[in-house]
Scaffold this motif. Structure first.
Motif, PDB file in Angstrom:
ATOM      1  N   LEU A 104       7.081   9.737   1.146  1.00  0.00           N
ATOM      2  CA  LEU A 104       6.743   8.924   2.301  1.00  0.00           C
ATOM      3  C   LEU A 104       7.147   9.673   3.576  1.00  0.00           C
ATOM      4  N   GLU A 105       6.149  10.176   4.294  1.00  0.00           N
ATOM      5  CA  GLU A 105       6.420  10.930   5.515  1.00  0.00           C
ATOM      6  C   GLU A 105       6.671   9.982   6.682  1.00  0.00           C
ATOM      7  N   ARG A 127       0.821  -1.211   0.000  1.00  0.00           N
ATOM      8  CA  ARG A 127       0.000   0.000   0.000  1.00  0.00           C
ATOM      9  C   ARG A 127       0.858   1.265   0.000  1.00  0.00           C
ATOM     10  N   TYR A 128       2.137   1.118   0.278  1.00  0.00           N
ATOM     11  CA  TYR A 128       2.938   2.318   0.499  1.00  0.00           C
ATOM     12  C   TYR A 128       3.838   2.714  -0.667  1.00  0.00           C
ATOM     13  N   LYS A 129       3.514   2.221  -1.872  1.00  0.00           N
ATOM     14  CA  LYS A 129       4.264   2.588  -3.074  1.00  0.00           C
ATOM     15  C   LYS A 129       5.763   2.354  -2.919  1.00  0.00           C
ATOM     16  N   LEU A 130       6.103   1.209  -2.370  1.00  0.00           N
ATOM     17  CA  LEU A 130       7.517   0.882  -2.219  1.00  0.00           C
ATOM     18  C   LEU A 130       7.976   0.114  -3.446  1.00  0.00           C
ATOM     19  N   ALA A 131       9.273   0.182  -3.719  1.00  0.00           N
ATOM     20  CA  ALA A 131       9.824  -0.677  -4.753  1.00  0.00           C
ATOM     21  C   ALA A 131       9.851  -2.091  -4.184  1.00  0.00           C
ATOM     22  N   GLU A 132       9.834  -3.064  -5.073  1.00  0.00           N
ATOM     23  CA  GLU A 132       9.856  -4.467  -4.631  1.00  0.00           C
ATOM     24  C   GLU A 132      11.010  -4.725  -3.664  1.00  0.00           C
ATOM     25  N   PHE A 133      12.163  -4.175  -4.030  1.00  0.00           N
ATOM     26  CA  PHE A 133      13.362  -4.421  -3.225  1.00  0.00           C
ATOM     27  C   PHE A 133      13.201  -3.855  -1.814  1.00  0.00           C
ATOM     28  N   GLU A 134      12.652  -2.636  -1.733  1.00  0.00           N
ATOM     29  CA  GLU A 134      12.446  -1.992  -0.426  1.00  0.00           C
ATOM     30  C   GLU A 134      11.448  -2.776   0.404  1.00  0.00           C
ATOM     31  N   LEU A 135      10.385  -3.208  -0.264  1.00  0.00           N
ATOM     32  CA  LEU A 135       9.348  -3.976   0.415  1.00  0.00           C
ATOM     33  C   LEU A 135       9.955  -5.211   1.082  1.00  0.00           C
ATOM     34  N   CYS A 136      10.825  -5.891   0.333  1.00  0.00           N
ATOM     35  CA  CYS A 136      11.374  -7.147   0.849  1.00  0.00           C
ATOM     36  C   CYS A 136      12.390  -6.916   1.965  1.00  0.00           C
ATOM     37  N   VAL A 137      13.163  -5.855   1.868  1.00  0.00           N
ATOM     38  CA  VAL A 137      14.110  -5.579   2.954  1.00  0.00           C
ATOM     39  C   VAL A 137      13.327  -5.300   4.242  1.00  0.00           C
ATOM     40  N   LEU A 138      12.270  -4.505   4.134  1.00  0.00           N
ATOM     41  CA  LEU A 138      11.459  -4.205   5.314  1.00  0.00           C
ATOM     42  C   LEU A 138      10.796  -5.472   5.854  1.00  0.00           C
ATOM     43  N   GLY A 139      10.274  -6.285   4.950  1.00  0.00           N
ATOM     44  CA  GLY A 139       9.615  -7.521   5.372  1.00  0.00           C
ATOM     45  C   GLY A 139      10.583  -8.495   6.020  1.00  0.00           C
ATOM     46  N   ASP A 169       5.161   9.864   9.429  1.00  0.00           N
ATOM     47  CA  ASP A 169       3.892   9.338   9.955  1.00  0.00           C
ATOM     48  C   ASP A 169       3.484   8.084   9.205  1.00  0.00           C
ATOM     49  N   ALA A 170       3.639   8.155   7.882  1.00  0.00           N
ATOM     50  CA  ALA A 170       3.248   7.013   7.060  1.00  0.00           C
ATOM     51  C   ALA A 170       4.123   5.809   7.382  1.00  0.00           C
ATOM     52  N   ILE A 171       5.424   6.061   7.564  1.00  0.00           N
ATOM     53  CA  ILE A 171       6.334   4.958   7.882  1.00  0.00           C
ATOM     54  C   ILE A 171       5.949   4.356   9.226  1.00  0.00           C
ATOM     55  N   GLU A 172       5.633   5.237  10.174  1.00  0.00           N
ATOM     56  CA  GLU A 172       5.267   4.747  11.491  1.00  0.00           C
ATOM     57  C   GLU A 172       4.013   3.870  11.436  1.00  0.00           C
ATOM     58  N   LYS A 173       3.067   4.308  10.639  1.00  0.00           N
ATOM     59  CA  LYS A 173       1.820   3.545  10.504  1.00  0.00           C
ATOM     60  C   LYS A 173       2.129   2.173   9.889  1.00  0.00           C
ATOM     61  N   MET A 174       3.010   2.191   8.887  1.00  0.00           N
ATOM     62  CA  MET A 174       3.377   0.951   8.218  1.00  0.00           C
ATOM     63  C   MET A 174       4.024  -0.034   9.201  1.00  0.00           C
ATOM     64  N   LEU A 175       4.945   0.480  10.026  1.00  0.00           N
ATOM     65  CA  LEU A 175       5.618  -0.386  10.991  1.00  0.00           C
ATOM     66  C   LEU A 175       4.637  -0.910  12.029  1.00  0.00           C
ATOM     67  N   HIS A 176       3.694  -0.056  12.386  1.00  0.00           N
ATOM     68  CA  HIS A 176       2.693  -0.461  13.355  1.00  0.00           C
ATOM     69  C   HIS A 176       1.856  -1.614  12.790  1.00  0.00           C
ATOM     70  N   ASP A 177       1.436  -1.469  11.524  1.00  0.00           N
ATOM     71  CA  ASP A 177       0.654  -2.525  10.874  1.00  0.00           C
ATOM     72  C   ASP A 177       1.436  -3.828  10.826  1.00  0.00           C
ATOM     73  N   LEU A 178       2.731  -3.707  10.544  1.00  0.00           N
ATOM     74  CA  LEU A 178       3.570  -4.900  10.474  1.00  0.00           C
ATOM     75  C   LEU A 178       3.635  -5.601  11.831  1.00  0.00           C
ATOM     76  N   SER A 179       3.807  -4.792  12.879  1.00  0.00           N
ATOM     77  CA  SER A 179       3.951  -5.402  14.204  1.00  0.00           C
ATOM     78  C   SER A 179       2.650  -6.078  14.627  1.00  0.00           C
ATOM     79  N   LEU A 180       1.506  -5.534  14.135  1.00  0.00           N
ATOM     80  CA  LEU A 180       0.222  -6.159  14.459  1.00  0.00           C
ATOM     81  C   LEU A 180       0.129  -7.545  13.824  1.00  0.00           C
ATOM     82  N   ILE A 181       0.596  -7.650  12.584  1.00  0.00           N
ATOM     83  CA  ILE A 181       0.541  -8.954  11.904  1.00  0.00           C
ATOM     84  C   ILE A 181       1.355  -9.966  12.697  1.00  0.00           C
ATOM     85  N   LYS A 182       2.523  -9.496  13.139  1.00  0.00           N
ATOM     86  CA  LYS A 182       3.405 -10.376  13.889  1.00  0.00           C
ATOM     87  C   LYS A 182       2.732 -10.837  15.186  1.00  0.00           C
TER      88      LYS A 182
END
Lengths: 177, 141
Positions: free
Chosen positions: B122-123, B86-98, B125-138
């Motif tokens: 990407l502000e 959802r955050y318009k990341l490049a594939e490579f960026e997405l995978c490093v974060l994942g 705030d948006a990054i923070e929201k993304m990390l929060h969503d990730l931690s919820l999945i975990k």
């Protein structure tokens, strides 16, 4: 990083394989030839996941062999300079340590280990901070940054660093967590 | 070969990984673990002597992705990709974060500097929201 990419290769096939199972033979030979190999451009070929297209064969004069252009998809592992990844430490010595991330070996020299970590020899050589809170030894998981790659005919070798923010040990196998 | 990136120009921090790899599908360790598991089962069914056919590269990759995967559950893996895409990341960026699952915004920027490069919107705030969503999945895996 692992990628799923489409690659091409010209496969030579002996005429004895021509028949109803030609495609199977070609795919089996492709897997045998390509899986496990490494090239500087595409990295390590881990596994072939599918064959997209097999082109028209071309008879080679004089030998009877036929060359088929084969388009296939494969999972490859390709390390990049500047990439940050996790790796498992395999060997520690006074020069630094070696770690593995999948098929690739990464060396981290002692110049690229934070200055507050000292080498300790013994039967389990390690790098430890002066207060003993952080320890790097065999089987530790570290997060490191690749700063250089060297490409060999059959291998890619990397140089890494843990001397930067958010890099270093992730877990310590010796610690009782 | 114009698409080939010479070693000197290559820099994953600036997303200079060569056109060929930028266009390709990049996969997280947990996704690779599923693919290799499947392939391993296939190989074992095909012949009794599967050990002969399994390359060292395959074996090492399999061990590595099993050890360094943050998400084990296939549904969680799918959700991670969905959330990150959802955050318009490049594939490579997405995978490093994942793969690395950073916990703070600073950590995320440190491991994927290209998300803050110019021209990207990407502000924090948006990054923070993304990390929060990730931690919820975990958490709910």
């Amino acid at each position: 990083m692992f990628f799923h990419i489409t690659l091409e290769r010209n496969m030579q096939l002996h005429p004895r394989h021509f028949g109803p199972h030609l495609r199977d033979k070609l795919v089996a030979k492709l897997m045998k030839d390509v899986e496990g190999t490494c090239s500087g451009r595409h990295g390590f070929v881990v596994a072939i996941t599918g064959v997209e297209d097999i082109g028209k064969g071309l008879i080679r004069e004089g030998t009877g062999f036929v060359t088929f252009p084969v388009k296939y998809q494969a999972v490859v592992f390709r390390p990049f300079k500047g990439e940050i990844l996790e790796a498992v430490v395999t060997m520690v010595n006074k020069m630094g340590f070696f770690a593995e991330a999948g098929p690739v070996q990464i060396f981290v020299s002692n110049h690229l280990i934070p200055d507050d970590m000292e080498f300790q020899s013994g039967d389990m050589p390690n790098y430890t901070t002066s207060d003993g809170s952080v320890k790097i030894q065999k089987d530790s998981e570290v997060r490191l940054k690749i700063i250089g790659t060297r490409v060999d005919a059959t291998e890619i070798f990397c140089i890494g660093t843990i001397k930067d923010d958010f890099l270093g040990v992730i877990n310590d196998p010796g610690a009782t967590a | 070969m114009s698409t080939e990136v010479r070693d000197e120009d290559e820099n994953a921090a600036e997303l200079k990984i060569g056109e060929e790899f930028l266009k390709s599908k990049c996969l997280m360790n947990c996704e690779i673990a599923r693919i290799l598991d499947h392939k391993y089962d296939q190989l074992q069914q095909m012949s009794d002597d599967a050990t002969n056919q399994i390359s060292q590269v395959f074996e090492k990759s399999m061990q590595y992705v099993k050890r360094c995967s943050r998400y084990k559950n296939p549904d969680a893996v799918r959700q991670v990709r969905e959330v990150l895409s959802r955050y318009k990341l490049a594939e490579f960026e997405l995978c490093v974060l994942g793969n690395l699952c950073p916990e703070t915004v600073e950590e995320a920027i440190a491991i994927v500097p290209s998300i803050k490069s110019k021209g990207r919107k990407l502000e924090d705030d948006a990054i923070e929201k993304m990390l929060h969503d990730l931690s919820l999945i975990k958490k709910f895996e």
